[in-house]
Write an enzyme that holds these catalytic residues in place. Sequence first.
Site, PDB file in Angstrom:
ATOM      1  N   ASP A  10       0.857  -1.200   0.000  1.00  0.00           N
ATOM      2  CA  ASP A  10       0.000   0.000   0.000  1.00  0.00           C
ATOM      3  C   ASP A  10       0.891   1.246   0.000  1.00  0.00           C
ATOM      4  OD1 ASP A  10      -2.422   1.539   0.131  1.00  0.00           O
ATOM      5  OD2 ASP A  10      -2.045   1.874   2.252  1.00  0.00           O
ATOM      6  N   TYR A  42      -0.977   8.497  -2.761  1.00  0.00           N
ATOM      7  CA  TYR A  42      -0.838   8.217  -4.191  1.00  0.00           C
ATOM      8  C   TYR A  42      -2.044   8.756  -4.979  1.00  0.00           C
ATOM      9  CZ  TYR A  42       2.858   4.610  -3.538  1.00  0.00           C
ATOM     10  OH  TYR A  42       4.012   3.918  -3.264  1.00  0.00           O
ATOM     11  N   CYS A  73      -4.239  -1.623  -2.128  1.00  0.00           N
ATOM     12  CA  CYS A  73      -4.414  -0.200  -2.399  1.00  0.00           C
ATOM     13  C   CYS A  73      -5.275  -0.100  -3.657  1.00  0.00           C
ATOM     14  CB  CYS A  73      -3.037   0.422  -2.636  1.00  0.00           C
ATOM     15  SG  CYS A  73      -3.053   2.132  -3.166  1.00  0.00           S
ATOM     16  N   THR A  75      -5.958   2.491  -5.371  1.00  0.00           N
ATOM     17  CA  THR A  75      -5.354   3.403  -6.348  1.00  0.00           C
ATOM     18  C   THR A  75      -4.296   2.678  -7.171  1.00  0.00           C
ATOM     19  OG1 THR A  75      -5.692   5.162  -4.733  1.00  0.00           O
ATOM     20  CG2 THR A  75      -4.198   5.637  -6.565  1.00  0.00           C
ATOM     21  N   CYS A 184     -11.176   2.763  -0.671  1.00  0.00           N
ATOM     22  CA  CYS A 184      -9.769   3.087  -0.411  1.00  0.00           C
ATOM     23  C   CYS A 184      -9.428   2.368   0.887  1.00  0.00           C
ATOM     24  CB  CYS A 184      -9.594   4.600  -0.252  1.00  0.00           C
ATOM     25  SG  CYS A 184      -7.965   5.086   0.391  1.00  0.00           S
ATOM     26  N   HIS A 186      -7.436   2.971   3.177  1.00  0.00           N
ATOM     27  CA  HIS A 186      -7.269   3.813   4.366  1.00  0.00           C
ATOM     28  C   HIS A 186      -8.620   4.068   5.065  1.00  0.00           C
ATOM     29  CE1 HIS A 186      -3.258   4.795   2.809  1.00  0.00           C
ATOM     30  NE2 HIS A 186      -2.991   5.391   3.956  1.00  0.00           N
TER      31      HIS A 186
HETATM   32  N1  DGL Z   1      -4.862   3.237   0.351  1.00  0.00           N
HETATM   33  C1  DGL Z   1      -4.917   3.651  -0.982  1.00  0.00           C
HETATM   34  C2  DGL Z   1      -6.157   3.241  -1.724  1.00  0.00           C
HETATM   35  O1  DGL Z   1      -6.716   2.229  -1.385  1.00  0.00           O
HETATM   36  C3  DGL Z   1      -4.285   4.912  -1.430  1.00  0.00           C
HETATM   37  C4  DGL Z   1      -4.451   6.139  -0.662  1.00  0.00           C
HETATM   38  C5  DGL Z   1      -3.519   7.158  -1.217  1.00  0.00           C
HETATM   39  O2  DGL Z   1      -2.303   6.918  -1.140  1.00  0.00           O
HETATM   40  O3  DGL Z   1      -3.997   8.159  -1.752  1.00  0.00           O
HETATM   41  O4  DGL Z   1      -6.564   3.851  -2.661  1.00  0.00           O
END
Ligand code: DGL
Length: 262
Positions: A10, A42, A73, A75, A184, A186
Amino acid sequence: MNNNPIGLFDSGMGGLSVWKEIRAALPSESLIFFGDGVRCPYGSRAESEVLQFTVEAVERLIAEGCKLIVIACNTATAVAIDYLREHYADIPFVGLEPAVKPAALTTKSGVVAVLATERSLSGRLFVQTSAKYADKVQIIKSVGHDFVEIVEQGEECSARAEAAVRAVIEPIIEAGADRIVLGCTHYPFLRTTIEGVIGDREVEIIDSGSAVSRRVAQLLDENNLRAAEDHTPDYRFITLGDENYLKQLQRRAYGCCSKEKA
Ligand code: DGL
């Protein structure tokens, strides 16, 4: 090979929400978690950068002997999963995608919201998936502004978190959504705060964690890669961040998700 680790990647700490699900579902499997931590977030970066960072991480996880890699992740999955499957054909990959399907199939109001980063929401994967349901349900796309930074800084229980979540969630509920998809990795760290804002309104939160661990189990079986049942798992963490970031990763993998509760 079978007792080799599963790798997870991630941009930062978000993928730990997936790590926890996999650890619980597959307790004999060793895991190596790679959280970049330096170049996070990201979600607003150029595709070429996200692809490059993801490939670097995957190379590292392969060098560590990983038998299967989870791109924990959304993204990085949106940008890189096709490239990875093409260029590392020997490694099974599992990617993260917003769980639009269960939301679209269960909504009563006919309105679902997908919370994700800008990069995920504009990616081909998401555009294709949401197009499948577009004639049956209304899909509201929403970026969780400041969510990733809040989680990285361990501020999920702060007034800042409550304000950021309220600013995103209230308009979605006012627009009639009764399903909120966390697209996401997070965002599950903010689940309690999101639930607090939802209150007693009939809105369900959906994330991809358990679907991902089921997919990992299925791929291990298909490729005959399950660790021995009596294998004692080893859990390792890698980051481009400093010693302190590494400690945060470890602490949050095993424990709670906020500074306040530490
Ligand atoms: N945790 C990530 C996701 O699932 C990315 C968050 C990020 O780095 O902007 O998209």
